[in-house]
Design an enzyme around this catalytic site. Structure first.
Site, PDB file in Angstrom:
ATOM      1  N   LYS A 111      32.998  40.949  63.929  1.00  0.00           N
ATOM      2  CA  LYS A 111      32.743  39.516  63.979  1.00  0.00           C
ATOM      3  C   LYS A 111      31.512  39.200  64.840  1.00  0.00           C
ATOM      4  CE  LYS A 111      36.650  38.284  61.818  1.00  0.00           C
ATOM      5  NZ  LYS A 111      37.255  39.588  61.468  1.00  0.00           N
TER       6      LYS A 111
HETATM    7  C1  LIG Z   1      37.977  39.992  60.415  1.00  0.00           C
HETATM    8  C2  LIG Z   1      38.224  41.428  60.298  1.00  0.00           C
HETATM    9  C3  LIG Z   1      38.411  42.027  59.037  1.00  0.00           C
HETATM   10  C4  LIG Z   1      38.422  41.233  57.762  1.00  0.00           C
HETATM   11  O1  LIG Z   1      37.146  40.708  57.442  1.00  0.00           O
HETATM   12  P1  LIG Z   1      36.994  39.517  56.406  1.00  0.00           P
HETATM   13  O2  LIG Z   1      35.567  39.162  56.428  1.00  0.00           O
HETATM   14  O3  LIG Z   1      37.866  38.407  56.919  1.00  0.00           O
HETATM   15  O4  LIG Z   1      37.474  40.019  55.097  1.00  0.00           O
HETATM   16  C5  LIG Z   1      38.591  43.400  59.000  1.00  0.00           C
HETATM   17  N1  LIG Z   1      38.624  44.142  60.122  1.00  0.00           N
HETATM   18  C6  LIG Z   1      38.475  43.597  61.344  1.00  0.00           C
HETATM   19  C7  LIG Z   1      38.544  44.465  62.538  1.00  0.00           C
HETATM   20  C8  LIG Z   1      38.252  42.227  61.469  1.00  0.00           C
HETATM   21  O5  LIG Z   1      38.082  41.684  62.686  1.00  0.00           O
END
Ligand SMILES: *Cc1c(COP(=O)(O)O)cnc(C)c1O
Length: 493
Positions: A111
């Site tokens: 993120k």
């Molecule tokens: C948010 C997240 C995901 C999923 O990603 P999306 O873009 O919501 O599909 C997968 N792995 C981790 C560690 C995340 O923080």
């Protein structure tokens, strides 16, 4: 000029900075580019660029109303020493796979790739649109978005940030990272409910026009840091180009040949960014969409019906514990040829019946997608196997992707090289990862296990884990879903 419209209505197009500022469009749709831009450079050129230059060249195609020097400023300040790897997104290759590590930012989850830059986009957008109100970032999180957004927005002048997370639906480390957040403009609240409850609560607040008016009178304006904000999606397109360049540099593929991407998926933002990269001109053959036991997307790719009427499972990959993948709406819009009426119909059905079915012609737009899933036991088995055989320690989310990748390879014998998108550091899910390696670690908490894990992995412990166990807890409120709006209102004085 790159312009944005809504997935739910043909509205007057808005500029990128207007779309970033708003987050969601007025009738609850998501902003999408009226046209996905094509790259205006040769793929070969990417080989010579560092991450910042690449980010500049890709993002400017989407956000044309941001002037060059302002965009450069945003990028310079986002992808700096906050990242503990000079390459920002290193590609790590072991015998069986290539991992694109997206967890070298301040909160050690992917993120950070978008949330380190979103505050800069937000301030730029505020300035361009002469918005004098303070921006209130209101966000539901399944664990990683929350901390990354808090890090990004803490103490940013002219903003406040409010995070709702499922009280019992995140890992101990994730929770501790959030509730110890400093900054006098931050508020972190645990909700008695799951992620979907948090997300629904937040969407209801966004859709409440009377409430919008009420906070406007106090000089506030809501926006979102969830991946429904186009300002989060676009920076994620960049690293797919970066991954491709790395594969070419390491002679895994020749320039122009395709790669596959394997994406551990929740809200469908990361994998949608790959879809955009392909439509810009990056040779991606397959989008391999990996889910955990909440395999609503797997079923969707199989049958063409999206059905959230099912039990919700808490898994060891909590950031993917999601039954409503918001960004799928954007894909629906694209594969229906921009038919907003059709999207509205499907989203109404999702709201009222919990499901919808796509048309045959839309199905053909999904031919590049492959869906798979892995349950917790399988995920743990792969963490152990890859660690023991290849000395690479995956976090639980990355391991879901690896499991699906392995299944895909066995099923198809595809010779196209794949990149597994590694979305979190194993340090973030210490207990699940260590228990996967050895059951003797069961019932020992995340914090105690940090050192045990450190002994297994070379390199320094990430800065984000420094003193995590002893930091002061600043946010203690837990609420029911129905109290969310009241809490927001009280914070905005
Ligand atoms: C948010 C997240 C995901 C999923 O990603 P999306 O873009 O919501 O599909 C997968 N792995 C981790 C560690 C995340 O923080």
């Amino acid at each position: 000029m790159s312009l944005y419209t809504s997935t739910r209505r043909k509205l007057e197009n808005v500029t990128a900075t207007q779309a970033i500022l708003k987050g969601l469009s007025d009738e609850g749709g998501l902003f999408i580019p009226t046209e996905i831009p094509s790259i205006d450079f040769k793929l070969e050129e990417v080989l010579a660029w560092d991450y910042k230059e690449l980010a500049y060249r890709v993002i400017k195609l989407f956000f044309e109303d941001i002037e060059a020097q302002d965009l450069r400023y945003c990028i310079e300040h986002a992808y700096d020493e906050k990242f503990d790897d000079k390459e920002i997104t290193p590609l790590v290759t072991v015998q069986s796979a290539n991992f694109l590590e997206l967890f070298h930012g301040p909160t050690i989850a992917f993120k950070d790739m978008a949330l380190t830059i979103l505050p800069y986009f937000m301030l730029t957008s505020k300035k361009y649109n002469k918005e004098s109100k303070d921006i209130v970032i209101l966000t539901a999180t399944s664990g990683d978005t929350g901390k990354a957004a808090l890090e990004g927005f803490a103490n940013v002048e002219g903003t406040k940030i409010i995070i709702f997370f499922p009280e019992d639906g995140v890992s101990e480390v994730q929770k501790r990272q959030m509730v110890t957040q400093e900054g006098n403009n931050t508020l972190v609240i645990g909700v008695k409910g799951n992620f979907d409850d948090c997300q629904t609560g937040v969407k209801e607040i966004f859709a409440d026009r009377a409430f919008e008016q009420e906070v406007a009178e106090k000089n506030y304006k809501f926006s979102s840091a969830n991946s429904i904000n186009i300002g989060r999606l676009v920076p994620q397109v960049v690293y797919y180009f970066s991954a491709y360049a790395k594969l070419v540099r390491e002679n895994k593929i020749k320039m122009g040949q395709p790669m596959n991407v394997v994406v551990p998926t929740g809200n469908f933002g990361n994998i949608l960014a790959a879809y955009y990269a392909k439509h810009m001109g990056l040779p991606i053959q397959k989008f391999i969409c990996a889910s955990n036991t909440n395999k609503v997307l797997f079923d969707f790719f199989q049958k063409g019906t999206y059905d959230r009427n099912r039990d919700f499972h808490l898994t060891i990959s909590p950031s993917m514990d999601i039954l409503i993948s918001s960004n799928l709406e954007r894909l629906l819009y694209h594969i229906s040829g921009g038919d907003a009426e059709n999207v509205v119909k499907m989203m109404d059905e999702l709201r009222t019946q919990g499901k919808y079915t796509i048309t045959e012609s839309m199905k053909s737009g999904l031919s590049d997608f492959y869906g798979g899933y892995a349950d917790d036991e399988t995920t743990k088995a792969y963490i152990k196997k890859v660690y023991e055989e290849e000395n690479y320690l995956m976090d639980t989310h990355t391991a879901v992707a690896y499991a699906v990748y392995d299944k895909y390879m066995k099923e198809t014998n595809d010779t196209v090289p794949s990149v597994i998108i590694s979305t979190a550091s194993p340090y973030k899910f210490t207990s699940s990862v260590m228990t996967a390696l050895d059951s003797k670690f069961e019932n020992i908490d995340d914090f105690t296990l940090l050192e045990e894990m450190h002994a297994l992995i070379k390199g320094d412990m990430p800065k984000a884990m420094d003193q995590i166990a002893t930091k002061e807890i600043k946010h203690k409120t837990v609420c029911e879903t129905r109290e969310m709006k009241h809490i927001v209102s009280s914070f905005l004085v």
